[in-house]
Motif scaffolding. Sequence first.
Motif, PDB file in Angstrom:
ATOM      1  N   SER A  17       0.830  -1.203   0.000  1.00 24.36           N
ATOM      2  CA  SER A  17       0.000   0.000   0.000  1.00 24.36           C
ATOM      3  C   SER A  17       0.870   1.261   0.000  1.00 24.36           C
ATOM      4  O   SER A  17       0.589   2.217  -0.738  1.00 24.36           O
ATOM      5  CB  SER A  17      -0.927  -0.020   1.215  1.00 24.36           C
ATOM      6  N   ASP A  18       1.925   1.252   0.801  1.00 29.89           N
ATOM      7  CA  ASP A  18       2.852   2.386   0.816  1.00 29.89           C
ATOM      8  C   ASP A  18       3.544   2.560  -0.531  1.00 29.89           C
ATOM      9  O   ASP A  18       3.711   3.689  -1.016  1.00 29.89           O
ATOM     10  CB  ASP A  18       3.906   2.220   1.915  1.00 29.89           C
ATOM     11  N   ILE A  19       3.942   1.460  -1.137  1.00 29.04           N
ATOM     12  CA  ILE A  19       4.587   1.522  -2.452  1.00 29.04           C
ATOM     13  C   ILE A  19       3.609   2.071  -3.484  1.00 29.04           C
ATOM     14  O   ILE A  19       3.969   2.916  -4.307  1.00 29.04           O
ATOM     15  CB  ILE A  19       5.131   0.142  -2.870  1.00 29.04           C
ATOM     16  N   ALA A  20       2.354   1.607  -3.428  1.00 31.92           N
ATOM     17  CA  ALA A  20       1.331   2.099  -4.359  1.00 31.92           C
ATOM     18  C   ALA A  20       1.164   3.602  -4.218  1.00 31.92           C
ATOM     19  O   ALA A  20       1.042   4.325  -5.216  1.00 31.92           O
ATOM     20  CB  ALA A  20       0.003   1.383  -4.120  1.00 31.92           C
ATOM     21  N   ARG A  58      -2.319  -2.620  -9.676  1.00 30.71           N
ATOM     22  CA  ARG A  58      -1.761  -3.938  -9.387  1.00 30.71           C
ATOM     23  C   ARG A  58      -1.250  -4.017  -7.955  1.00 30.71           C
ATOM     24  O   ARG A  58      -1.468  -5.016  -7.257  1.00 30.71           O
ATOM     25  CB  ARG A  58      -0.649  -4.264 -10.388  1.00 30.71           C
ATOM     26  N   LEU A  59      -0.561  -2.975  -7.506  1.00 29.00           N
ATOM     27  CA  LEU A  59      -0.057  -2.955  -6.134  1.00 29.00           C
ATOM     28  C   LEU A  59      -1.204  -2.961  -5.126  1.00 29.00           C
ATOM     29  O   LEU A  59      -1.153  -3.675  -4.113  1.00 29.00           O
ATOM     30  CB  LEU A  59       0.841  -1.737  -5.909  1.00 29.00           C
ATOM     31  N   GLU A  60      -2.247  -2.193  -5.397  1.00 27.74           N
ATOM     32  CA  GLU A  60      -3.400  -2.171  -4.495  1.00 27.74           C
ATOM     33  C   GLU A  60      -4.094  -3.533  -4.456  1.00 27.74           C
ATOM     34  O   GLU A  60      -4.554  -3.973  -3.396  1.00 27.74           O
ATOM     35  CB  GLU A  60      -4.374  -1.068  -4.896  1.00 27.74           C
ATOM     36  N   ALA A  61      -4.182  -4.199  -5.603  1.00 30.17           N
ATOM     37  CA  ALA A  61      -4.796  -5.527  -5.640  1.00 30.17           C
ATOM     38  C   ALA A  61      -3.981  -6.523  -4.814  1.00 30.17           C
ATOM     39  O   ALA A  61      -4.543  -7.317  -4.044  1.00 30.17           O
ATOM     40  CB  ALA A  61      -4.922  -6.014  -7.092  1.00 30.17           C
ATOM     41  N   LEU A  62      -2.663  -6.479  -4.945  1.00 26.67           N
ATOM     42  CA  LEU A  62      -1.811  -7.377  -4.158  1.00 26.67           C
ATOM     43  C   LEU A  62      -1.875  -7.039  -2.669  1.00 26.67           C
ATOM     44  O   LEU A  62      -1.863  -7.940  -1.826  1.00 26.67           O
ATOM     45  CB  LEU A  62      -0.368  -7.304  -4.653  1.00 26.67           C
ATOM     46  N   SER A  63      -1.982  -5.768  -2.354  1.00 27.00           N
ATOM     47  CA  SER A  63      -2.129  -5.359  -0.964  1.00 27.00           C
ATOM     48  C   SER A  63      -3.431  -5.918  -0.390  1.00 27.00           C
ATOM     49  O   SER A  63      -3.463  -6.449   0.732  1.00 27.00           O
ATOM     50  CB  SER A  63      -2.112  -3.836  -0.852  1.00 27.00           C
ATOM     51  N   GLY A  64      -4.509  -5.828  -1.156  1.00 28.20           N
ATOM     52  CA  GLY A  64      -5.798  -6.368  -0.724  1.00 28.20           C
ATOM     53  C   GLY A  64      -5.761  -7.870  -0.557  1.00 28.20           C
ATOM     54  O   GLY A  64      -6.335  -8.423   0.392  1.00 28.20           O
ATOM     55  N   LEU A  65      -5.078  -8.558  -1.466  1.00 29.20           N
ATOM     56  CA  LEU A  65      -4.945 -10.008  -1.368  1.00 29.20           C
ATOM     57  C   LEU A  65      -4.184 -10.395  -0.107  1.00 29.20           C
ATOM     58  O   LEU A  65      -4.605 -11.264   0.655  1.00 29.20           O
ATOM     59  CB  LEU A  65      -4.233 -10.563  -2.605  1.00 29.20           C
ATOM     60  N   MET A  87      -4.788 -10.697 -13.425  1.00 27.50           N
ATOM     61  CA  MET A  87      -3.947 -10.995 -12.274  1.00 27.50           C
ATOM     62  C   MET A  87      -4.544 -12.149 -11.478  1.00 27.50           C
ATOM     63  O   MET A  87      -3.822 -13.064 -11.072  1.00 27.50           O
ATOM     64  CB  MET A  87      -3.796  -9.773 -11.368  1.00 27.50           C
ATOM     65  N   ALA A  88      -5.841 -12.123 -11.266  1.00 27.03           N
ATOM     66  CA  ALA A  88      -6.508 -13.196 -10.522  1.00 27.03           C
ATOM     67  C   ALA A  88      -6.271 -14.537 -11.200  1.00 27.03           C
ATOM     68  O   ALA A  88      -5.956 -15.532 -10.534  1.00 27.03           O
ATOM     69  CB  ALA A  88      -8.005 -12.909 -10.409  1.00 27.03           C
ATOM     70  N   GLU A  89      -6.382 -14.555 -12.513  1.00 26.00           N
ATOM     71  CA  GLU A  89      -6.171 -15.796 -13.262  1.00 26.00           C
ATOM     72  C   GLU A  89      -4.733 -16.297 -13.110  1.00 26.00           C
ATOM     73  O   GLU A  89      -4.503 -17.475 -12.848  1.00 26.00           O
ATOM     74  CB  GLU A  89      -6.509 -15.569 -14.736  1.00 26.00           C
TER      75      GLU A  89
END
Length: 119
Positions: A17-20, A58-65, A87-89
């Motif tokens: 999240s910080d990186i995003a 992408r960074l926010e999605a990975l943070s959420g995951l 990304m999910a796939e």
Amino acid sequence: MSHDTRALYMAVSNELSDIASGVQTAGDLMGEVLSHLPPQQRLSYMARVQAFDVLVQRLEALSGLSSALGNDQALDTALAALPLAEMAERLQEAAHRGNPSGSAALSASPDAGELHLFE
């Protein structure tokens, strides 16, 4: 899941999240710089500057995951909730590589991880 693993997922989520946020700031700065270019030059750089937005998503999605996994959400549920279908796939394939029962479960739910607008 042990507390250490949960804490690690949450720490990774915070880092991403910080990186995003930093990437977003850099993208905003580039947008400001581009606003000072003549229009004919600006257009040639716009697509590259828009890549910052994709990186932030992408960074926010990975943070959420990572956060979902840190909160003990089931892996398939967390992956299905990713807002970026490609990304999910990719991550679902990686998570279920070598696990035929996982692959069968994914093929039974073709809409998992896809965002459908205006249906």
